[in-house]
Design an enzyme around this catalytic site. Structure first.
Site, PDB file in Angstrom:
ATOM      1  NE  ARG A 299       1.883  16.236  -0.578  1.00 48.63           N
ATOM      2  CZ  ARG A 299       0.816  16.893  -0.099  1.00 48.63           C
ATOM      3  NH1 ARG A 299       0.875  17.448   1.091  1.00 48.63           N
ATOM      4  NH2 ARG A 299      -0.279  17.007  -0.804  1.00 48.63           N
ATOM      5  CG  PHE A 429       1.916  10.971  -8.901  1.00 48.24           C
ATOM      6  CD1 PHE A 429       3.108  11.101  -8.241  1.00 48.24           C
ATOM      7  CD2 PHE A 429       1.627   9.756  -9.531  1.00 48.24           C
ATOM      8  CE1 PHE A 429       4.009  10.064  -8.198  1.00 48.24           C
ATOM      9  CE2 PHE A 429       2.526   8.704  -9.497  1.00 48.24           C
ATOM     10  CZ  PHE A 429       3.714   8.873  -8.828  1.00 48.24           C
ATOM     11  CD  GLU A 430       1.408  10.128  -3.553  1.00 45.84           C
ATOM     12  OE1 GLU A 430       1.951  10.405  -2.478  1.00 45.84           O
ATOM     13  OE2 GLU A 430       1.366   8.972  -4.027  1.00 45.84           O
ATOM     14  N   GLY A 431       0.336  16.013  -5.286  1.00 42.95           N
ATOM     15  CA  GLY A 431       0.606  17.444  -5.073  1.00 42.95           C
ATOM     16  C   GLY A 431       1.746  17.868  -5.987  1.00 42.95           C
TER      17      GLY A 431
END
Ligand SMILES: Cc1cc2nc3c(=O)[nH]c(=O)nc-3n(C[C@H](O)[C@H](O)[C@H](O)COP(=O)(O)OP(=O)(O)OC[C@H]3O[C@@H](n4cnc5c(N)ncnc54)[C@H](O)[C@@H]3O)c2cc1C
Length: 642
Positions: A299, A429-431
């Site tokens: 991330r 996205f990605e957390g």
């Protein structure tokens, strides 16, 4: 057993929590800079002096970045890519020939074997130019096959798969499903072992898989049979490398979005797909750990791309603010526009400092960077969205007009409209930001949970809880008074102005630790439910990380000969703004409308104040899920993968 008492939680919440907690177990116990802030510490030795930029000493890395820039300028037209919704094959092939698909893959497996720092610089470069190419390369190597295999792959897996992906065979990461967004415990895709134990049979459907329509290899997360661990049934999620040429895999839809219009994003169906056991990444049941660990470093690419976006916005805003005259002066002379430019510049410096620092710590391999990466992702993506939004405001109507339309009527083709569309997804996205806040809060509370978790855990026998209470009492008797003592952080060799910022951070970490502790006493285990309250502490910690990263990087820049006044102007402005945000967050801990807002939301969700929705065109019927309408032919991976 996790340190969190799950008694009284709903089954869904318990499952989600136990699954994510189990993936934390066994995480290497390296020191953490950002995590320590919540305990009132500022371990400056971990970040100061600011690690020397690898790009400065890495000749091969520098050359790669130069070639990459030249290639992008010459061969890739980001506006055309955005309009067509396609990245030309020649561009993808050219990037593969440069080695851009295997930047961090070790050279023995056909990659460039470059560092995280060079990889982040490449993400800055591409992020400043084309969001679609950024997403293609990032999904491929930050979360696709390369990163989990570098971290968890066996030698055999590395030799089998890494040369393929380093050479340009596109890969993707498939975790999300219709019911699995932020909560992997709801996973419905299954992988059942065959009787001979040689294969797993994969069934299910994955949603929003970036690169999915063109990928040759996928990392797929699937539920494998539950196991009994320490007398308790435990859900198992396992990660597999799946070759998309295996029978039974079908791309049923290419998803299209507000921005990133050339994303090769797919719904992928798996029907009785036979995957060899040798393709399991890490251990059976260790899939979530693979996914979360991959994302920890993966991330960082997002804030790096956001640096590129922010720099492009700054350049555009500078040009327009100087050029455009309204009301008798260039707009950059008007206070409201000057204020925006100052914020864009100083915040860009801060995102850059956090991300480069975290990337350097990854290369050093001696620090637990999970919190730093999460903070960089959360802060960087939120800040960049704001930056591009403010950039659009500075450009006025031209900011909102597409590049093609501007060009068609003889104006400069500014890219802010595309940048704004492309930037929005980074907060999701990605957390997502909310999930990053929960993640950071969990890590912030971890030292306290380790010391005092058992005391409040109703699952633990009373005798053990009493013993734990004595241990915790002893710990806090020593720890708490220290949080009131003056702080003397290591600032030797630092510019007096910059050491002032570090001293402020050291003082404020103590205040942060004290206030957090007071809230723990007030709420006990229920603190975990106070999301808005915890978010304030997380934001304060993140601001302090941003300030210290900026101050130490500023020192490095001054030492390298950059103009002191220029560097200080950026850091001073960022830190001054950041202090105001910190003050507001501290005030919000004791004085806020959280309860009132929560009640209002719950009432509304249950049907209260329905009249507020009066006056609209009734679209209830249109909003019902309809039978799928295929606007494009169904893609078959065999036909599109390279
Ligand atoms: C363009 C695009 C590309 C993507 N690429 C990939 C990919 O390559 N691979 C892949 O596996 N996935 C991918 N995703 C999925 C992406 O990671 C998810 O969208 C993301 O995880 C959020 O899930 P969700 O959208 O279902 O939101 P949900 O989980 O349903 O959440 C909705 C909202 O609620 C918030 N929320 C959820 N839980 C909580 C909580 N406990 N407390 C507070 N707030 C909460 C979220 O932050 C969010 O704001 C992609 C998505 C998009 C749109």
């Amino acid at each position: 057993m996790s340190n969190i008492d799950t008694t009284g939680m709903s089954e869904g919440k318990k499952a989600a929590l136990e699954l994510t907690e189990s993936s934390r177990e066994g995480y290497l116990d390296y020191p953490t800079f950002a995590g320590a802030l919540f305990m009132g510490e500022l371990p400056m030795d971990l970040i100061s002096p600011f690690p020397e930029a690898a790009s400065d000493r890495d000749q091969r890395g520098r050359e790669f970045l130069k070639k990459l820039e030249a290639f992008l300028k010459e061969h890739a037209d980001p506006d055309q890519i955005d309009r067509d919704g396609e990245i030309p094959d020649e561009v993808i092939d050219g990037l593969a020939a440069l080695g851009a698909f295997g930047i961090k893959i070790p050279r023995e497996y056909g990659g460039l074997g470059l560092s995280q720092q060079i990889y982040s610089r490449a993400a800055v470069l591409i992020g400043s130019y084309c969001g679609n190419i950024s997403a293609l390369l990032s999904a491929h190597q930050s979360i696709g096959v390369p990163q989990p295999l570098i971290l968890f792959g066996t030698e055999e897996q590395k030799s089998r798969f890494l040369p393929r992906v380093a050479g340009g065979e596109i890969s993707a990461f498939a975790l999300t499903e219709a019911s699995v967004g932020s909560d992997p415990a709801r996973m419905a895709t299954t992988a059942e072992p065959t009787e001979d134990g040689k294969h797993f049979i994969l069934n299910g459907e994955k949603l929003w898989c970036t690169n999915g329509t063109r990928a040759g290899l996928l990392v797929v997360m699937a539920k494998t049979p539950s196991k009994v661990v320490k007398g308790k049934k435990r859900h198992q999620v396992t990660a597999f490398v799946v070759d998309t040429h295996t029978p039974g895999i079908e791309v049923t839809h290419r998803c299209r979005f507000m921005g990133l219009r050339a994303l090769y994003n797919a719904v992928i169906r798996f029907k009785d797909v036979k995957v060899p056991v040798e393709n399991i990444i890490g251990a059976e049941g260790g899939g979530l750990r693979v996914a979360l660990t991959t994302l920890n470093t993966g991330r960082i690419t997002l804030p790096a791309m956001c640096i590129g976006l922010s720099k492009r916005t700054l350049e555009t805003a500078k040009e327009w603010a100087n050029e455009r005259e309204q009301w008798g002066a260039p707009i950059g002379r008007h206070g409201a526009i000057a204020d925006k430019i100052a914020r864009i510049a100083s915040t860009t410096f801060a995102i850059e400092s956090m991300t480069y620092l975290t990337s350097a710590l990854v290369d050093r391999k001696k620090t637990d960077i999970r919190v730093e990466a999460a903070m960089s992702k959360m802060f960087g993506t939120e800040a960049a969205w704001n930056i591009v939004d403010q950039g659009m405001q500075i450009l006025g109507g031209r900011g909102y007009e597409t590049a093609k339309s501007l060009q068609a009527r003889g104006d400069k083709p500014y890219v802010i409209e595309r940048a704004l569309r492309d930037a929005r997804i980074n907060r999701i996205f990605e957390g997502s930001t909310e999930i990053m806040q929960l993640f950071i809060a969990r890590e912030a509370l971890d030292p306290h949970l380790r010391v005092a978790g058992k005391v409040m855990d109703t699952r633990v026998p009373m005798s053990k809880r009493l013993r734990a209470a004595m241990g915790a009492g002893w710990f806090y008797l020593k720890w708490y008074p220290k949080q009131w003592l003056p702080a003397f952080p290591k600032t030797r060799g630092m510019d007096p102005e910059l050491s002032g910022h570090v001293r402020y951070a050291a003082r404020t970490t103590k205040k942060l630790a004290r206030k957090l502790f007071h809230q723990m006493l007030k709420y006990g285990p229920k603190l975990e439910r106070e999301q808005m309250l915890l978010a304030r502490f997380v934001d304060i910690g993140t601001e302090l990380f941003a300030q210290t990263a900026s101050a130490t990087r500023a020192q490095a820049l001054i030492d390298q000969g950059r103009d002191r006044a220029e560097v200080l102007a950026l850091v001073d402005h960022f830190c001054a703004e950041s202090r105001l945000r910190i003050e507001a967050a501290f005030r919000g801990v004791t004085k806020n409308n959280d309860r009132m807002g929560y009640r209002l939301a719950q009432d509304f969700l249950k049907g209260g104040s329905e009249w507020l929705l009066d006056g609209m065109v009734d679209t209830t019927r249109q909003r019902q899920p309809a039978e799928p309408v295929r606007t494009e032919p169904v893609l078959e991976l065999e036909k599109v993968s390279g």
